[in-house]
Design an enzyme around this catalytic site. Sequence first.
Site, mmCIF file in Angstrom:
data_model
loop_
_atom_site.group_PDB
_atom_site.id
_atom_site.type_symbol
_atom_site.label_atom_id
_atom_site.label_comp_id
_atom_site.label_asym_id
_atom_site.label_seq_id
_atom_site.Cartn_x
_atom_site.Cartn_y
_atom_site.Cartn_z
ATOM 1 N N GLY A 128 12.882 -17.279 -4.223
ATOM 2 C CA GLY A 128 12.950 -16.340 -5.349
ATOM 3 C C GLY A 128 13.630 -15.017 -5.030
ATOM 4 O O GLY A 128 14.611 -14.963 -4.285
ATOM 5 N N VAL A 129 13.041 -13.964 -5.594
ATOM 6 C CA VAL A 129 13.663 -12.640 -5.402
ATOM 7 C C VAL A 129 13.554 -12.203 -3.941
ATOM 8 O O VAL A 129 14.446 -11.537 -3.409
ATOM 9 C CB VAL A 129 13.042 -11.602 -6.369
ATOM 10 N N ASP A 130 12.504 -12.627 -3.267
ATOM 11 C CA ASP A 130 12.324 -12.321 -1.837
ATOM 12 C C ASP A 130 13.519 -12.876 -1.041
ATOM 13 O O ASP A 130 14.144 -12.174 -0.228
ATOM 14 C CB ASP A 130 11.013 -12.973 -1.375
ATOM 15 N N SER A 141 5.129 -11.751 -9.517
ATOM 16 C CA SER A 141 4.178 -12.858 -9.614
ATOM 17 C C SER A 141 4.460 -13.879 -10.712
ATOM 18 O O SER A 141 3.717 -14.865 -10.827
ATOM 19 C CB SER A 141 2.734 -12.341 -9.809
ATOM 20 N N THR A 142 5.495 -13.663 -11.522
ATOM 21 C CA THR A 142 5.707 -14.571 -12.667
ATOM 22 C C THR A 142 6.622 -15.742 -12.324
ATOM 23 O O THR A 142 6.957 -16.536 -13.196
ATOM 24 C CB THR A 142 6.290 -13.805 -13.862
#
Length: 171
Positions: free
Chosen positions: A32-34, A117-118
């Site tokens: 994801g964004v990480d 968290s989404t």
Amino acid sequence: MGSIELVQADITTLTVDAIVNAANSSLLGGGGVDGAIHRAAGPDLLKECRLLGGCEPGEAKVTAGYRLPARWVIHTVGPVWRGGRSGEEEVLRDCYRHSLEQMVRLRAASVAFPSISTGLYGYPVERAARVAVQEVQRHLAESPWPERVVFVAFDPATYEAYRALLEAPAG
Ligand code: APR
């Protein structure tokens, strides 16, 4: 009082003082964004993260941005959604509060938040967006820092969830 903006974009491209990373408690990267932030920042980000000793859910830790346009990355760990009766909302509120507190400490003028968290962590977008907007509005009413908060949606459904809240009549 600082401004709130909403964009649909890749957070790693934004020229703001700090971007917030939706990390995991190891702070050693992920998807994801990480994953996107680590890819864009380069290997020195992971080197610095290794020195931080992890991060508890709801906490926020700061590193440099390295190859990112942003000067800093604020790593926070959101709650994994377990149905809403395990204190998830409070942990999510803490993510926003503690990230904003880091902004004040850094005297950072602008910050961009992803929808924490989404994604992988499964928090329902509408409920998470309400928490995010409430906590940012509450903070901006009490603090001169940051001057600019950008909510960054990565897909139209997330964008719409935030837009509906930000355009809702005040009160
Ligand atoms: N820019 C902005 N937003 C992004 C980007 C990007 N480049 N990539 C993904 N997103 C969005 C997702 O679409 C979602 O709306 O960020 C939001 C958060 O999703 P995740 O990245 O999955 O984060 P989260 O749900 O908090 O789960 C965290 O995922 O990547 C791992 O290491 C991370 O274990 C941790 C978990």
